[in-house]
Each structure stands twice: as C-alpha cells, then as structure tokens.
Design a protein around this motif. Sequence first.
Motif, PDB file in Angstrom:
ATOM      1  N   LYS A  13       0.850  -1.193   0.000  1.00  0.00           N
ATOM      2  CA  LYS A  13       0.000   0.000   0.000  1.00  0.00           C
ATOM      3  C   LYS A  13       0.880   1.235   0.000  1.00  0.00           C
ATOM      4  CE  LYS A  13      -3.421   2.428   2.894  1.00  0.00           C
ATOM      5  NZ  LYS A  13      -4.129   2.404   4.190  1.00  0.00           N
ATOM      6  N   GLU A  14       0.446   2.249  -0.756  1.00  0.00           N
ATOM      7  CA  GLU A  14       1.110   3.544  -0.761  1.00  0.00           C
ATOM      8  C   GLU A  14       0.084   4.643  -0.500  1.00  0.00           C
ATOM      9  OE1 GLU A  14       3.337   4.407  -4.236  1.00  0.00           O
ATOM     10  OE2 GLU A  14       4.828   2.830  -3.918  1.00  0.00           O
ATOM     11  N   GLU A  15       0.485   5.620   0.292  1.00  0.00           N
ATOM     12  CA  GLU A  15      -0.388   6.763   0.585  1.00  0.00           C
ATOM     13  C   GLU A  15       0.440   8.034   0.497  1.00  0.00           C
ATOM     14  OE1 GLU A  15      -3.182   8.607   4.187  1.00  0.00           O
ATOM     15  OE2 GLU A  15      -2.103   6.708   4.461  1.00  0.00           O
ATOM     16  N   VAL A  16      -0.010   8.963  -0.362  1.00  0.00           N
ATOM     17  CA  VAL A  16       0.692  10.236  -0.506  1.00  0.00           C
ATOM     18  C   VAL A  16       0.290  11.133   0.662  1.00  0.00           C
ATOM     19  CG1 VAL A  16       1.049  12.259  -1.952  1.00  0.00           C
ATOM     20  CG2 VAL A  16       0.765  10.014  -3.015  1.00  0.00           C
ATOM     21  N   LEU A  17       1.267  11.453   1.501  1.00  0.00           N
ATOM     22  CA  LEU A  17       1.002  12.278   2.681  1.00  0.00           C
ATOM     23  C   LEU A  17       1.037  13.763   2.361  1.00  0.00           C
ATOM     24  CD1 LEU A  17       3.246  10.350   5.251  1.00  0.00           C
ATOM     25  CD2 LEU A  17       0.805  10.033   4.809  1.00  0.00           C
ATOM     26  N   ASN A  18       1.938  14.144   1.478  1.00  0.00           N
ATOM     27  CA  ASN A  18       2.095  15.566   1.139  1.00  0.00           C
ATOM     28  C   ASN A  18       2.851  15.651  -0.172  1.00  0.00           C
ATOM     29  OD1 ASN A  18       1.910  18.311   1.398  1.00  0.00           O
ATOM     30  ND2 ASN A  18       3.583  18.512   2.855  1.00  0.00           N
ATOM     31  N   GLU A  19       2.787  16.809  -0.819  1.00  0.00           N
ATOM     32  CA  GLU A  19       3.546  17.025  -2.037  1.00  0.00           C
ATOM     33  C   GLU A  19       3.948  18.489  -2.152  1.00  0.00           C
ATOM     34  OE1 GLU A  19       0.852  15.595  -5.042  1.00  0.00           O
ATOM     35  OE2 GLU A  19      -0.079  17.569  -5.295  1.00  0.00           O
ATOM     36  N   GLU A  20       5.082  18.693  -2.787  1.00  0.00           N
ATOM     37  CA  GLU A  20       5.598  20.039  -3.025  1.00  0.00           C
ATOM     38  C   GLU A  20       5.819  20.223  -4.520  1.00  0.00           C
ATOM     39  OE1 GLU A  20       9.168  20.493  -0.817  1.00  0.00           O
ATOM     40  OE2 GLU A  20       8.204  20.343   1.167  1.00  0.00           O
ATOM     41  N   ILE A  21       5.283  21.308  -5.063  1.00  0.00           N
ATOM     42  CA  ILE A  21       5.456  21.589  -6.479  1.00  0.00           C
ATOM     43  C   ILE A  21       6.841  22.211  -6.688  1.00  0.00           C
ATOM     44  CG2 ILE A  21       4.574  22.820  -8.484  1.00  0.00           C
ATOM     45  CD1 ILE A  21       2.733  20.639  -7.450  1.00  0.00           C
ATOM     46  N   ILE A  22       7.652  21.551  -7.480  1.00  0.00           N
ATOM     47  CA  ILE A  22       8.980  22.069  -7.806  1.00  0.00           C
ATOM     48  C   ILE A  22       8.907  22.940  -9.055  1.00  0.00           C
ATOM     49  CG2 ILE A  22      11.344  21.418  -8.432  1.00  0.00           C
ATOM     50  CD1 ILE A  22      10.874  18.807  -6.907  1.00  0.00           C
ATOM     51  N   LYS A  23       8.135  22.488 -10.038  1.00  0.00           N
ATOM     52  CA  LYS A  23       8.006  23.236 -11.298  1.00  0.00           C
ATOM     53  C   LYS A  23       6.592  23.049 -11.814  1.00  0.00           C
ATOM     54  CE  LYS A  23       9.726  23.327 -16.064  1.00  0.00           C
ATOM     55  NZ  LYS A  23      10.595  22.638 -17.056  1.00  0.00           N
ATOM     56  N   GLN A  24       5.909  24.171 -12.087  1.00  0.00           N
ATOM     57  CA  GLN A  24       4.555  24.119 -12.615  1.00  0.00           C
ATOM     58  C   GLN A  24       4.587  23.703 -14.092  1.00  0.00           C
ATOM     59  OE1 GLN A  24       1.738  24.337 -11.165  1.00  0.00           O
ATOM     60  NE2 GLN A  24       2.044  25.441  -9.232  1.00  0.00           N
ATOM     61  N   PRO A  25       3.616  22.879 -14.538  1.00  0.00           N
ATOM     62  CA  PRO A  25       3.567  22.530 -15.965  1.00  0.00           C
ATOM     63  C   PRO A  25       3.104  23.723 -16.795  1.00  0.00           C
ATOM     64  CG  PRO A  25       1.657  21.638 -14.821  1.00  0.00           C
ATOM     65  CD  PRO A  25       2.540  22.234 -13.761  1.00  0.00           C
ATOM     66  N   GLN A  26       3.547  23.748 -18.042  1.00  0.00           N
ATOM     67  CA  GLN A  26       3.131  24.788 -18.990  1.00  0.00           C
ATOM     68  C   GLN A  26       2.188  24.167 -20.005  1.00  0.00           C
ATOM     69  OE1 GLN A  26       4.071  28.025 -18.539  1.00  0.00           O
ATOM     70  NE2 GLN A  26       5.129  27.268 -16.692  1.00  0.00           N
ATOM     71  N   ASN A  27       0.993  24.755 -20.143  1.00  0.00           N
ATOM     72  CA  ASN A  27      -0.004  24.205 -21.052  1.00  0.00           C
ATOM     73  C   ASN A  27       0.478  24.215 -22.496  1.00  0.00           C
ATOM     74  OD1 ASN A  27      -1.814  23.685 -19.027  1.00  0.00           O
ATOM     75  ND2 ASN A  27      -3.061  25.514 -19.382  1.00  0.00           N
ATOM     76  N   GLN A  28       0.063  23.193 -23.221  1.00  0.00           N
ATOM     77  CA  GLN A  28       0.235  23.184 -24.670  1.00  0.00           C
ATOM     78  C   GLN A  28      -0.879  24.026 -25.290  1.00  0.00           C
ATOM     79  OE1 GLN A  28       1.196  19.624 -27.503  1.00  0.00           O
ATOM     80  NE2 GLN A  28      -1.028  19.657 -27.259  1.00  0.00           N
ATOM     81  N   ILE A  29      -0.533  24.921 -26.206  1.00  0.00           N
ATOM     82  CA  ILE A  29      -1.518  25.764 -26.893  1.00  0.00           C
ATOM     83  C   ILE A  29      -1.676  25.229 -28.305  1.00  0.00           C
ATOM     84  CG2 ILE A  29      -2.194  28.097 -27.525  1.00  0.00           C
ATOM     85  CD1 ILE A  29      -1.792  27.654 -24.518  1.00  0.00           C
ATOM     86  N   MET A  30      -2.918  24.866 -28.630  1.00  0.00           N
ATOM     87  CA  MET A  30      -3.172  24.262 -29.935  1.00  0.00           C
ATOM     88  C   MET A  30      -4.381  24.922 -30.598  1.00  0.00           C
ATOM     89  SD  MET A  30      -4.152  20.310 -30.815  1.00  0.00           S
ATOM     90  CE  MET A  30      -2.600  19.679 -30.231  1.00  0.00           C
ATOM     91  N   GLU A  31      -4.228  25.219 -31.879  1.00  0.00           N
ATOM     92  CA  GLU A  31      -5.351  25.748 -32.671  1.00  0.00           C
ATOM     93  C   GLU A  31      -6.038  24.589 -33.385  1.00  0.00           C
ATOM     94  OE1 GLU A  31      -3.763  30.123 -34.080  1.00  0.00           O
ATOM     95  OE2 GLU A  31      -3.162  28.373 -35.258  1.00  0.00           O
ATOM     96  N   PHE A  32      -7.368  24.714 -33.540  1.00  0.00           N
ATOM     97  CA  PHE A  32      -8.106  23.735 -34.345  1.00  0.00           C
ATOM     98  C   PHE A  32      -8.890  24.496 -35.411  1.00  0.00           C
ATOM     99  CE2 PHE A  32     -10.988  24.914 -30.946  1.00  0.00           C
ATOM    100  CZ  PHE A  32     -12.223  25.033 -31.560  1.00  0.00           C
ATOM    101  N   GLY A  33      -8.989  23.856 -36.573  1.00  0.00           N
ATOM    102  CA  GLY A  33      -9.629  24.513 -37.710  1.00  0.00           C
ATOM    103  C   GLY A  33     -11.139  24.488 -37.631  1.00  0.00           C
ATOM    104  N   THR A  34     -11.750  25.534 -38.169  1.00  0.00           N
ATOM    105  CA  THR A  34     -13.218  25.620 -38.223  1.00  0.00           C
ATOM    106  C   THR A  34     -13.725  25.802 -39.643  1.00  0.00           C
ATOM    107  OG1 THR A  34     -13.177  28.028 -37.899  1.00  0.00           O
ATOM    108  CG2 THR A  34     -13.270  26.637 -35.915  1.00  0.00           C
ATOM    109  N   LYS A  35     -12.817  25.962 -40.594  1.00  0.00           N
ATOM    110  CA  LYS A  35     -13.190  26.259 -41.976  1.00  0.00           C
ATOM    111  C   LYS A  35     -13.730  25.012 -42.663  1.00  0.00           C
ATOM    112  CE  LYS A  35     -11.192  28.452 -46.116  1.00  0.00           C
ATOM    113  NZ  LYS A  35      -9.935  29.008 -46.688  1.00  0.00           N
ATOM    114  N   GLU A  36     -14.872  25.158 -43.333  1.00  0.00           N
ATOM    115  CA  GLU A  36     -15.492  24.026 -44.018  1.00  0.00           C
ATOM    116  C   GLU A  36     -14.786  23.759 -45.343  1.00  0.00           C
ATOM    117  OE1 GLU A  36     -17.670  21.963 -43.139  1.00  0.00           O
ATOM    118  OE2 GLU A  36     -18.700  22.834 -41.415  1.00  0.00           O
ATOM    119  N   ARG A  37     -14.608  22.468 -45.630  1.00  0.00           N
ATOM    120  CA  ARG A  37     -14.127  22.090 -46.957  1.00  0.00           C
ATOM    121  C   ARG A  37     -15.319  22.013 -47.893  1.00  0.00           C
ATOM    122  NH1 ARG A  37      -8.903  19.930 -46.424  1.00  0.00           N
ATOM    123  NH2 ARG A  37      -8.349  19.420 -44.256  1.00  0.00           N
ATOM    124  N   ILE A  38     -15.152  22.473 -49.123  1.00  0.00           N
ATOM    125  CA  ILE A  38     -16.268  22.524 -50.069  1.00  0.00           C
ATOM    126  C   ILE A  38     -16.830  21.130 -50.324  1.00  0.00           C
ATOM    127  CG2 ILE A  38     -16.901  23.047 -52.457  1.00  0.00           C
ATOM    128  CD1 ILE A  38     -14.864  25.315 -52.386  1.00  0.00           C
TER     129      ILE A  38
END
Length: 336
Positions: free
Chosen positions: A208-233
């Motif tokens: 068994k494992e139980e996380v008692l506490n945690e310390e953030i050393i480095k915050q994650p950086q979000n991935q920024i992604m564009e998605f298309g909305t233009k219709e194909r004919i």
Amino acid sequence: MRDMKDLKERIERFISKETIVTTLVFVSLILMIALGAALAPKEVIIYHQNNMEKVYTTSQTVGEVINEVGIDKTQEIFVVPNLDAKIIAGMEVHIFETEVLNVYVDQKEEKISMPIVNMGYLLQRQGIVLEENDKLESNIFVDEEVKYVNVIRVKTETLERDVEIAFNTALQPNHELFRGERNIISPGEKGLKKEFVQVTYENNVPIKEEVLNEEIIKQPQNQIMEFGTKERIQNASRYGGLAETQRVAKEMVVESTAYTHTGNTTYTGIWPYEGIVAVDPKVIPLGTKMYVEGYGYATAADTGGLIKGNIIDVFMDTHDKAVTWGRREVKIYILE
C-alpha cells in the motif's frame, strides 16, 4: 562497700539475662507468626476446560497446586502463570489443552505446542513478540488436521520521490484552418513535484502507498493548440439528406452520444473533426462509412471505453453542440 559492689554486679547480671530471654522470646514469636502465615492455606482459583475450581492450599508453587488437584502435567498443557510461580492468596491459574501448530514467522517455520487462545499473548510467551501493527493469519478455528499461525510483520516507512506533472492542452479556434487540422503554437512542458509517500509493507513486500504531502517544484506549462473551423467545399453535402443514389449495405438503430475536443488524436491517429464517430469495432469496423440521421455523413475512426455494443459517439466541434446533441436514439445507414 564490698557488699554494695557485689549487689550491683548481681543486679546487672540479672538484667542482662532478662534482656536476652526477652529478645529470644520476641524473635521466636516473630518466626512463629511468619511460619504460620507461610504455611496457612491460601485461596487459589483454577480455570481448566471451561471449569472453575477454588482450592485452599499450602503449596508453594503453581506446579505443586496442579499436582495437588490431580492434573496430569505429563499431558500437553499450557499454564498461566508459569509452573514455578510462587503461590499468593487470590491467585488465578489458567490451564489450557494444547495443539501442535506450524508457526510461520520471519521467513522461518516453527512447530509449537500452544493453546488456541489469545494468540498474541501466547506467542509472546514463546519468545515471538508482536509489534503494534503486526497481523495474524490462522486456521485454528477451522476443522483441519494441520493447524498453523502465520505472523505477518507490518511496517511503514516514508519515502520521497520526484513525479512528473502532465501538461494540459488549451484549444483555440483558427478560422483559417480546415476542420480536422491542428496547429501547435506552444508545445507545452511537463511540471515536476516531490511526493512524500508512506509505504506499508507486509513481510517486506510493499502492499500500500499513501501520498502524505507534495511540493510543487516546477509548474507545468499548457500546450496551446489551434483547431480549424473552416469548411471544406467537398464536405458541404455532409449535412444534406441521404442521396437516393447512395447504396446502403445495412440499416441500424443505435444509441448515440456526443463528444468534443480532448487534446488527443483519435484511436486511428488523426485529429477529430465533425464527421468522425467513435464505435465499437466489434459491431461497426473502423473505417466504415455511414450516414447518421440528424448528423450527416460520417466515418468510424475512433473508439471509447464506454462505447460498447450498438452505441456510437459523434464528434462535435464545441462543447455546447455536444451537450445539445445529448443522448438519443438514431438511425444509421452503413454505406457500401
């Protein structure tokens, strides 16, 4: 004067003799009282085979009392307190029948004759000390020929470990990209945290494992992604009705739900767009072309953990459209 001196000496000798006699008498009385107390019968309560017996005895040890009441010490019995314990008034003596048990402890096996009561205490009397968290497994209350007691040593320790933090994907529309196209503006970076974990071991095996506490050393950086909305004919006809000239291999009535962007590609490795549906490949093979009433032409190109049997999950470009679609029964046409 001489007569006075003789008288004085006679008096001193008399007093000395009287003192000695008095002292001897006093000591004798003390010894008689002590001996009488030692030899006076004492009440002892004996518990044996679910019976209780009171005896008054002048025996000096528990072993002598057991002999006195006629219990055979050659039998396999277990006595509390020990046989050589001194008798005191009001003492309780517990006598138990014993069985041979296989005791497994510290990776060793021992055969021990012991009663089937209060195992922790009885093991301690055999030199096996149980810690506070140790556990016992046994078949002593089961009608089996070979009895055993398994001592499970339980211990805990606290460890530190570094754990990566996954980054999220933030989606934003790009009206210059076609539907299904993606463009990563920022790739994102994983974060890092230190976890303080309490690990529980049973016989040195972590269980068994139980996380008692945690310390953030480095915050994650979000991935920024564009998605298309233009219709194909060429896809404009997707929203029309089923063409009369379209050849249909099979018609099905299925339950339909809807989903939207998750930041991940589909099961087939493409970015999702409207016109992609998730299916159960055991019912509808991946790659199947179909027409979904109320949705349009679509391709089976994804799967889902909850998509089992006659269920499909249609892709929508926005969360609001997915919510509006909801859960409904639809008719689909499997195309040739």
